[in-house]
Write an enzyme that holds these catalytic residues in place. Structure first.
Site, mmCIF file in Angstrom:
data_model
loop_
_atom_site.group_PDB
_atom_site.id
_atom_site.type_symbol
_atom_site.label_atom_id
_atom_site.label_comp_id
_atom_site.label_asym_id
_atom_site.label_seq_id
_atom_site.Cartn_x
_atom_site.Cartn_y
_atom_site.Cartn_z
ATOM 1 N N LYS A 2 -2.951 -3.626 37.164
ATOM 2 C CA LYS A 2 -3.347 -2.217 37.073
ATOM 3 C C LYS A 2 -4.873 -2.113 37.110
ATOM 4 O O LYS A 2 -5.436 -1.285 37.825
ATOM 5 C CB LYS A 2 -2.787 -1.589 35.789
ATOM 6 N N GLN A 25 0.289 -0.570 27.159
ATOM 7 C CA GLN A 25 1.426 -1.308 27.729
ATOM 8 C C GLN A 25 2.554 -1.420 26.692
ATOM 9 O O GLN A 25 2.345 -1.899 25.588
ATOM 10 C CB GLN A 25 0.946 -2.707 28.173
ATOM 11 N N ASP A 61 1.007 7.680 31.804
ATOM 12 C CA ASP A 61 2.394 7.203 31.899
ATOM 13 C C ASP A 61 3.364 8.351 31.600
ATOM 14 O O ASP A 61 4.573 8.193 31.726
ATOM 15 C CB ASP A 61 2.638 6.090 30.860
#
Ligand code: NAP
Length: 294
Positions: free
Chosen positions: A54, A98, A121
């Protein structure tokens, strides 16, 4: 009959180019550099690879990339303090923590303090609620990627029977909302669904997000249906190493389906680029600029 392969890699490459062009335009016109912060707690090797990719992708697009590594035994309070610091940092427009977090950390209180404007996200309750209300501007990356692939390979999905297998917050639930908003007739299945093969055979579009290698069999698929395989499963390969496979029995399914995503090279390729698109969208919104043309 052999199904058309839905080339997520090629679609992702085209989207990446558009994002790079928009990032360059934002920099020259407004001096704005989109910033993405990744937070990794602990040292799970798969998560380390995801987070590194990422960061690299963000840098490749001319974004600012910040990485925060915290030890697995970090306290919930220290994690929250880090998230608050990133919430307040004006050069960071997107924050990705994450998941899953190592035990005993709890992701819900962390999501409660993550600034929804930076939640690239789209996992915070605010962004989940905005999606439900049809007002989302940050949408979960994998479902967003699936919608782009469907738009490209199927076109208008209004009135089509779509089955989503899996009801996670990360994929199944937001995917169902997006499909519904595109006027599909959506069925959601999960581990308690009865006679899944029969439900699956009705679907014009079958979306599998289960996490079980080769779980969806060819004789579950309506001939000519579009199959979107979200699963990413690591299994032993003949070479003695491991390989990635999806949730669909791909080799058998491609003889029945009209179009199918491979794993790897299908949905997964789109996810990371959609994360960059969200970062760009977030950067524009936080600077009161029109949404980017991507
Ligand atoms: P998850 O949280 O692991 O949940 C799995 C879902 O599958 C649950 O809703 C579960 O039902 C359902 N399920 C499990 N066994 C089933 C069965 N026998 N029959 C029907 N449904 C069953 O899901 P996720 O996080 O969405 O991940 C799913 C897969 O997608 C994983 O392989 C993951 O690695 C992959 N993934 C890929 C990407 C990408 O970028 N391509 C992104 C996200 C996830 P219950 O709710 O009843 O337990």
């Amino acid at each position: 009959m052999t199904a058309t392969l839905i080339d997520g890699k090629a679609s992702a490459a085209r989207l990446r180019e558009k994002i790079a062009a928009e990032a360059a335009r934002l920099k020259s016109a407004h001096g704005l550099v989109p910033g993405l912060a990744t937070v990794l707690v602990g040292s799970d090797p798969a998560s380390e690879v995801y987070v590194r990719n990422k960061g690299k992708t963000a840098e490749g697009l001319g974004f600012k990339s910040v990485h925060v590594s915290l030890p697995a035994d970090v306290s919930q309070d220290t994690l929250h303090a880090k998230v608050r610091e990133l919430n307040a940092d004006k050069s960071v427009h997107g924050i990705l923590v994450q998941l899953p977090l190592p035990k005993p950390l709890d992701e819900n209180p962390m999501l409660d303090i993550l600034d929804p404007a930076k939640d690239v996200d789209a996992l915070t309750p605010t962004n989940a609620g905005l999606l439900l209300s049809g007002r989302a501007h940050l949408v979960s990356c994998t479902p967003a990627g699936v919608m782009l692939l469907l738009r490209e390979y199927v076109g208008d999905i209004a009135g089509k029977d779509v089955l989503v297998i899996g009801r996670s917050l990360l994929f199944g639930k937001p995917a169902a909302q997006l499909l519904l908003a595109a006027n599909a007739t959506v069925t959601m299945a999960h581990s308690r669904s009865r006679d899944l093969p029969a439900i699956a055979r009705r679907a014009d579009i079958l979306v599998a997000a289960i996490g079980k290698p080769g779980f969806v069999k060819a004789d579950w698929i309506k001939p000519g249906a579009t199959v979107i395989d979200v699963g990413i499963n690591r299994v032993p390969a003949e070479s003695g190493k491991t390989k990635l496979v999806g949730d669909v029995d791909f080799e058998a399914a491609k003889a029945v389906a009209g179009a199918i995503t491979p794993v790897p090279g299908g949905v997964g390729a789109m996810t990371i680029v959609c994360l960059m698109r969200n970062t760009l969208i977030a950067a524009c919104a936080q600077n009161r600029l029109l949404p980017p043309a991507v």
